[in-house]
Structure formats: structure tokens, C-alpha cells
Design a protein around this motif. Structure first.
Motif, PDB file in Angstrom:
ATOM      1  N   ALA A 154       0.827  -1.205   0.000  1.00  0.00           N
ATOM      2  CA  ALA A 154       0.000   0.000   0.000  1.00  0.00           C
ATOM      3  C   ALA A 154       0.864   1.260   0.000  1.00  0.00           C
ATOM      4  O   ALA A 154       0.571   2.234  -0.703  1.00  0.00           O
ATOM      5  CB  ALA A 154      -0.932  -0.011   1.212  1.00  0.00           C
ATOM      6  N   GLN A 155       1.944   1.229   0.786  1.00  0.00           N
ATOM      7  CA  GLN A 155       2.826   2.399   0.856  1.00  0.00           C
ATOM      8  C   GLN A 155       3.510   2.639  -0.491  1.00  0.00           C
ATOM      9  O   GLN A 155       3.575   3.768  -0.981  1.00  0.00           O
ATOM     10  CB  GLN A 155       3.881   2.182   1.939  1.00  0.00           C
ATOM     11  N   LEU A 156       4.035   1.571  -1.075  1.00  0.00           N
ATOM     12  CA  LEU A 156       4.717   1.724  -2.367  1.00  0.00           C
ATOM     13  C   LEU A 156       3.744   2.155  -3.448  1.00  0.00           C
ATOM     14  O   LEU A 156       4.088   2.945  -4.329  1.00  0.00           O
ATOM     15  CB  LEU A 156       5.411   0.416  -2.753  1.00  0.00           C
ATOM     16  N   ASP A 157       2.515   1.643  -3.391  1.00  0.00           N
ATOM     17  CA  ASP A 157       1.517   2.012  -4.401  1.00  0.00           C
ATOM     18  C   ASP A 157       1.092   3.460  -4.254  1.00  0.00           C
ATOM     19  O   ASP A 157       0.611   4.073  -5.212  1.00  0.00           O
ATOM     20  CB  ASP A 157       0.299   1.090  -4.295  1.00  0.00           C
ATOM     21  N   SER A 158       1.272   4.029  -3.082  1.00  0.00           N
ATOM     22  CA  SER A 158       0.947   5.443  -2.885  1.00  0.00           C
ATOM     23  C   SER A 158       2.069   6.358  -3.349  1.00  0.00           C
ATOM     24  O   SER A 158       1.924   7.585  -3.328  1.00  0.00           O
ATOM     25  CB  SER A 158       0.648   5.711  -1.404  1.00  0.00           C
ATOM     26  N   GLY A 159       3.207   5.742  -3.749  1.00  0.00           N
ATOM     27  CA  GLY A 159       4.319   6.530  -4.252  1.00  0.00           C
ATOM     28  C   GLY A 159       5.430   6.764  -3.256  1.00  0.00           C
ATOM     29  O   GLY A 159       6.408   7.455  -3.571  1.00  0.00           O
ATOM     30  N   ARG A 160       5.328   6.170  -2.072  1.00  0.00           N
ATOM     31  CA  ARG A 160       6.403   6.331  -1.097  1.00  0.00           C
ATOM     32  C   ARG A 160       7.654   5.602  -1.552  1.00  0.00           C
ATOM     33  O   ARG A 160       7.580   4.583  -2.230  1.00  0.00           O
ATOM     34  CB  ARG A 160       5.976   5.789   0.264  1.00  0.00           C
ATOM     35  N   SER A 161       8.795   6.094  -1.131  1.00  0.00           N
ATOM     36  CA  SER A 161      10.056   5.450  -1.476  1.00  0.00           C
ATOM     37  C   SER A 161      10.216   4.161  -0.672  1.00  0.00           C
ATOM     38  O   SER A 161       9.570   3.963   0.364  1.00  0.00           O
ATOM     39  CB  SER A 161      11.231   6.381  -1.168  1.00  0.00           C
ATOM     40  N   VAL A 162      11.101   3.286  -1.158  1.00  0.00           N
ATOM     41  CA  VAL A 162      11.372   2.046  -0.436  1.00  0.00           C
ATOM     42  C   VAL A 162      11.941   2.353   0.945  1.00  0.00           C
ATOM     43  O   VAL A 162      11.583   1.705   1.945  1.00  0.00           O
ATOM     44  CB  VAL A 162      12.355   1.157  -1.245  1.00  0.00           C
ATOM     45  N   GLU A 163      12.817   3.355   1.037  1.00  0.00           N
ATOM     46  CA  GLU A 163      13.446   3.690   2.307  1.00  0.00           C
ATOM     47  C   GLU A 163      12.414   4.172   3.326  1.00  0.00           C
ATOM     48  O   GLU A 163      12.404   3.737   4.486  1.00  0.00           O
ATOM     49  CB  GLU A 163      14.518   4.767   2.093  1.00  0.00           C
ATOM     50  N   ARG A 164      11.519   5.063   2.908  1.00  0.00           N
ATOM     51  CA  ARG A 164      10.485   5.556   3.823  1.00  0.00           C
ATOM     52  C   ARG A 164       9.523   4.441   4.199  1.00  0.00           C
ATOM     53  O   ARG A 164       9.057   4.366   5.344  1.00  0.00           O
ATOM     54  CB  ARG A 164       9.721   6.713   3.174  1.00  0.00           C
TER      55      ARG A 164
ATOM     56  N   ALA B  74       2.758  12.454 -12.521  1.00  0.00           N
ATOM     57  CA  ALA B  74       1.759  12.145 -11.490  1.00  0.00           C
ATOM     58  C   ALA B  74       1.989  10.769 -10.888  1.00  0.00           C
ATOM     59  O   ALA B  74       1.699  10.542  -9.703  1.00  0.00           O
ATOM     60  CB  ALA B  74       0.359  12.238 -12.098  1.00  0.00           C
ATOM     61  N   ALA B  75       2.511   9.840 -11.690  1.00  0.00           N
ATOM     62  CA  ALA B  75       2.742   8.479 -11.200  1.00  0.00           C
ATOM     63  C   ALA B  75       4.027   8.354 -10.400  1.00  0.00           C
ATOM     64  O   ALA B  75       4.219   7.354  -9.701  1.00  0.00           O
ATOM     65  CB  ALA B  75       2.786   7.504 -12.373  1.00  0.00           C
ATOM     66  N   GLY B  76       4.916   9.356 -10.524  1.00  0.00           N
ATOM     67  CA  GLY B  76       6.163   9.318  -9.764  1.00  0.00           C
ATOM     68  C   GLY B  76       7.412   9.162 -10.586  1.00  0.00           C
ATOM     69  O   GLY B  76       8.504   9.016 -10.033  1.00  0.00           O
ATOM     70  N   CYS B  77       7.295   9.175 -11.922  1.00  0.00           N
ATOM     71  CA  CYS B  77       8.477   9.138 -12.788  1.00  0.00           C
ATOM     72  C   CYS B  77       9.117  10.519 -12.846  1.00  0.00           C
ATOM     73  O   CYS B  77       8.462  11.539 -12.609  1.00  0.00           O
ATOM     74  CB  CYS B  77       8.098   8.680 -14.195  1.00  0.00           C
ATOM     75  N   ALA B  78      10.395  10.545 -13.202  1.00  0.00           N
ATOM     76  CA  ALA B  78      11.092  11.824 -13.297  1.00  0.00           C
ATOM     77  C   ALA B  78      10.567  12.656 -14.456  1.00  0.00           C
ATOM     78  O   ALA B  78      10.463  13.879 -14.352  1.00  0.00           O
ATOM     79  CB  ALA B  78      12.594  11.596 -13.443  1.00  0.00           C
ATOM     80  N   ASP B  79      10.248  11.987 -15.564  1.00  0.00           N
ATOM     81  CA  ASP B  79       9.733  12.669 -16.744  1.00  0.00           C
ATOM     82  C   ASP B  79       9.182  11.614 -17.709  1.00  0.00           C
ATOM     83  O   ASP B  79       9.177  10.421 -17.402  1.00  0.00           O
ATOM     84  CB  ASP B  79      10.821  13.513 -17.430  1.00  0.00           C
TER      85      ASP B  79
END
Length: 233
Positions: free
Chosen positions: A143-153, A205-210
Motif C-alpha cells: 500500500a505504501q509503495l503504491d501510494s508513491g512512497r520510497s522504499v526507504e520511507r 503524477a505516477a512518480g516518474c522523473a519525466d
């Protein structure tokens, strides 16, 4: 006739029951989504493991119907009784995982059902009632990763060290958390494009750099380009 896909929410937490009817000659590659499925195809019960790249569908030749129940990331291993990494990028007969006599009985039950999707759901529900519950920490990770959180967080939030997170992710998802994060990010981007958002906006919006980053992820994980994927029927 035309190809037809239908999907509904299952009574199994986080799962979807789906069916796909295809015309002869249709091609429907399966993109990585972090999930595992119990399938009814060509009169057989199969399990689709977690994918790291696009897979051609294994189904009846000359068109036909595929039916399945797709389990939320991290939930299928407890139900199936096998770590996800053992099924990574594989399609296996359910009889390879469960007792042959039981699978024969289940096969007859699904074959005799007017609604194979409901029959698959019943199999999963009865199995879940007797199985150990899914690893709830790993559900939180997904759930955290799907929300866009980093692996570290994410690791910090669930209270796991890097090695422990990686080990438990292999069992729950079939691959490490960084791969799962990439897969889920790609699926978020594709969903945004389907909704009508331009590629560049969807990438950000999905979390890619560009957009170029999204294009590389599409080639690596899906084996195609955004333009070719969305141009397909």
C-alpha cells in the motif's frame, strides 16, 4: 464478436474476479502488476505467478475465454501455500501445488459451474478460511509503495531493516521492494493515461522523473512502447 473484458470486486479482501473473451488471433500480453492469479483456462486450474516482464497469455488456441481471480499484492502466498518467488514469471498447474485428488475435485466443480469466476472465488474463500492470514506488514508495504512512497520511507514506516524487507518481499511479492515499486508505478501511469491524461503529465503524477523515464520503464517491464501499447485493440 469482439474481445470483451469484465471485472468485479471479490468478497476476498483486495481481490478481483475477471473474465476475458477473445476472438481468434487476438493477442493480450499480460503486464506486470504485482499480483498473482488463480486461473481457469481450457478446462484446467492454473496459477499465474508474479511477473517481472510482459507475458503472452496462455489460453485456448483460436480464441476463447479466460477466467481468473486476481489477488492483491502479498496475499496469494499464504492462500496457495507457496512463497511468491518460487512462482515468479511462471504459470503452473494447481495440481503441482495442491494434492492431485483435491485439484481433480475442484476442476470438476468449476467445469460444472454456470459461473466459473464464482466457482474460483468459492475455492479461494474456502482455502483462505483454513490458511494462515497474509503477512500484514507486507500488505502495508504494498500500500505504501503504491501510494508513491520510497522504499526507504516504507521500510522505516513498517519498522523493517533493508535485508528483512527484501527477504519478506521475495516471499510475499516474488521480488524485492524496488521492483515492486517500479511495477506499481508503471501501473499507476498506465491507469492515468487510460483516463485521458497526456503521457508527460501521467509520468509525473505516477512518480516518474519525466516522460522519458516512463518510456524506459515501459520498455523494460512491458517490452513495448506507450504508443504501441495504447494503439493495440
Amino acid at each position: 464478436m469482439g474481445d470483451r473484458y469484465e471485472e468485479r470486486t471479490s468478497r476476498i479482501d483486495g481481490a478481483k474476479v475477471w473474465s476475458l473473451t477473445v476472438d481468434p488471433g487476438s493477442v493480450h500480453p499480460v503486464l506486470p502488476d504485482g499480483c498473482m492469479d488463480l486461473l481457469w483456462i481450457g478446462g484446467r486450474l492454473l496459477v499465474a505467478g508474479p511477473d517481472t516482464h510482459a507475458e503472452p497469455p496462455s489460453g485456448p488456441g483460436g480464441g476463447g475465454t479466460y477466467t481468473g481471480i486476481r489477488f492483491a499484492p502479498g496475499t496469494a502466498p499464504a492462500l496457495l501455500g507457496v512463497p511468491a518467488h518460487e512462482l515468479r514469471d511462471r504459470r503452473v498447474a494447481l495440481a503441482d501445488l495442491w494434492p492431485a485428488l483435491l485439484v481433480r475435485e475442484l476442476t470438476e466443480r468449476v467445469a460444472g459451474s454456470a459461473d466459473p469466476g464464482a466457482a474460483l472465488e468459492d475455492i479461494a474463500a474456502r482455502r483462505a478460511a483454513d490458511a494462515e492470514p497474509p503477512d500484514q506488514a507486507m500488505r502495508a508495504v504494498a500500500a505504501q509503495l503504491d501510494s508513491g512512497r520510497s522504499v526507504e520511507r516504507t521500510a522505516h514506516t513498517v519498522g523493517l531493516g533493508a535485508r528483512q524487507l527484501h527477504r519478506r518481499s521475495l516471499a510475499a511479492f516474488g521480488y524485492g521492494p524496488k521492483t515492486l515499486a517500479r511495477v506499481l508505478r508503471l501501473q499507476r501511469a498506465l491507469a492515468l493515461v487510460r483516463s485521458g491524461m497526456p503521457y508527460a503529465e501521467a509520468a509525473l503524477a505516477a512518480g516518474c522523473a519525466d516522460q522519458a523515464h516512463l518510456a524506459r520503464e515501459m520498455r523494460d517491464l512491458a517490452g513495448t512502447t506507450l504508443t504501441a501499447y495504447f494503439a493495440a485493440p
